[in-house]
Design a protein around this motif. Structure first.
Motif, mmCIF file in Angstrom:
data_model
loop_
_atom_site.group_PDB
_atom_site.id
_atom_site.type_symbol
_atom_site.label_atom_id
_atom_site.label_comp_id
_atom_site.label_asym_id
_atom_site.label_seq_id
_atom_site.Cartn_x
_atom_site.Cartn_y
_atom_site.Cartn_z
ATOM 1 N N ARG A 105 -7.030 5.284 4.451
ATOM 2 C CA ARG A 105 -6.729 4.091 3.673
ATOM 3 C C ARG A 105 -5.226 3.865 3.787
ATOM 4 O O ARG A 105 -4.454 4.179 2.876
ATOM 5 N N PRO A 106 -4.765 3.351 4.929
ATOM 6 C CA PRO A 106 -3.332 3.135 5.140
ATOM 7 C C PRO A 106 -2.747 2.194 4.086
ATOM 8 O O PRO A 106 -3.304 1.133 3.809
ATOM 9 N N VAL A 107 -1.642 2.636 3.509
ATOM 10 C CA VAL A 107 -0.957 1.862 2.479
ATOM 11 C C VAL A 107 0.432 1.496 3.001
ATOM 12 O O VAL A 107 1.231 2.375 3.316
ATOM 13 N N VAL A 108 0.692 0.199 3.094
ATOM 14 C CA VAL A 108 1.962 -0.303 3.616
ATOM 15 C C VAL A 108 2.202 -1.690 3.028
ATOM 16 O O VAL A 108 1.255 -2.404 2.698
ATOM 17 N N GLN A 109 3.478 -2.043 2.890
ATOM 18 C CA GLN A 109 3.872 -3.379 2.427
ATOM 19 C C GLN A 109 5.037 -3.817 3.298
ATOM 20 O O GLN A 109 6.032 -3.095 3.397
ATOM 21 N N PRO A 135 1.112 8.354 0.620
ATOM 22 C CA PRO A 135 0.508 7.949 -0.651
ATOM 23 C C PRO A 135 -0.019 9.146 -1.441
ATOM 24 O O PRO A 135 -0.536 10.102 -0.869
ATOM 25 N N SER A 136 0.103 9.057 -2.755
ATOM 26 C CA SER A 136 -0.480 10.061 -3.643
ATOM 27 C C SER A 136 -1.978 9.777 -3.790
ATOM 28 O O SER A 136 -2.484 8.760 -3.303
ATOM 29 N N LEU A 137 -2.666 10.643 -4.469
ATOM 30 C CA LEU A 137 -4.087 10.432 -4.735
ATOM 31 C C LEU A 137 -4.289 9.141 -5.527
ATOM 32 O O LEU A 137 -5.207 8.363 -5.256
ATOM 33 N N GLY A 150 3.751 8.882 6.335
ATOM 34 C CA GLY A 150 2.317 8.974 6.576
ATOM 35 C C GLY A 150 1.646 7.900 5.741
ATOM 36 O O GLY A 150 1.873 7.825 4.532
ATOM 37 N N TYR A 151 0.828 7.071 6.339
ATOM 38 C CA TYR A 151 0.274 5.909 5.644
ATOM 39 C C TYR A 151 -0.935 6.223 4.769
ATOM 40 O O TYR A 151 -1.311 5.411 3.938
ATOM 41 N N CYS A 152 -1.551 7.394 4.966
ATOM 42 C CA CYS A 152 -2.746 7.757 4.206
ATOM 43 C C CYS A 152 -2.514 9.030 3.387
ATOM 44 O O CYS A 152 -1.684 9.868 3.746
ATOM 45 N N TYR A 153 -3.276 9.173 2.314
ATOM 46 C CA TYR A 153 -3.210 10.378 1.487
ATOM 47 C C TYR A 153 -3.600 11.589 2.341
ATOM 48 O O TYR A 153 -4.695 11.638 2.898
#
Length: 192
Positions: free
Chosen positions: A23-27, A41-43, A83-86
């Protein structure tokens, strides 16, 4: 930029190594003037999909002197973790960020963000990647030498509640670094 962000958010390169799946998280946006580079990302962030949507993020926003609305304004602030994922849990906290993300995505994303004036390097992984041989022996020494990296970079410790001891032992961070940081963030985000 939209096509690249869609590609990043659809990445499954290390799916087999991620305990909760990708679940890549980026803005990001082409016009962003402040770039925040953290670890992974954290949990909690994995669950919401919103970067820094946890206690660490609350502390980071206090450090920067900005509110949630501005923090999540992608037109002004880009957030790109190492790192984009947990990555999962280790014996003493979250595992390190996966290396694949920086290798696959960082150069492509940075190439589309030419207006960035200030990059915050949060923690050892971001500092190692962006500062290379210019970083000091550890995070404490690198943060203490924050003026050496101006105006392009601002190295910071991780704002995690787990680092309370670090902040107590290094009061100079709050008295010397944070006022300068807030001013640099204000200048980077000021209208051109």
């Amino acid at each position: 930029m939209d096509a690249l962000l869609a590609e990043i958010r659809g990445c499954t390169a290390c799916a087999a190594q991620l305990p909760l799946g990708p679940r890549p998280v980026v803005q990001a946006s082409a016009g962003a003037r402040l770039l925040i580079v953290g670890q992974a990302p954290s949990l909690t962030v994995h669950a919401t999909g919103l970067p820094w949507d946890d206690k660490s993020g609350e502390q980071l926003r206090r450090w920067l002197g900005i509110d949630r609305e501005l923090f999540y304004d992608a037109a002004r602030i880009a957030i790109m973790p190492m790192g984009y994922c947990y990555p999962g849990r280790g014996s003493s906290g979250d595992l390190p960020p996966r290396r694949e993300c920086a290798e696959l995505w960082h150069a492509r994303l940075l190439a589309q963000m030419s207006r960035v004036e200030l990059t915050l390097l949060i923690g050892q992984y971001a500092q190692r990647h962006f500062l290379g041989a210019a970083r000091k022996a550890g995070v404490t020494e690198t943060v203490a030498a924050f003026a050496d990296y101006a105006p392009r970079f601002a190295p910071l410790p991780h704002p995690s509640p787990r680092n309370t001891g670090w902040f107590k032992h290094h009061p100079w961070f709050e008295s010397e670094v944070l006022p300068v940081l807030r001013e640099r963030v204000r200048q980077a985000l000021a209208p051109p």
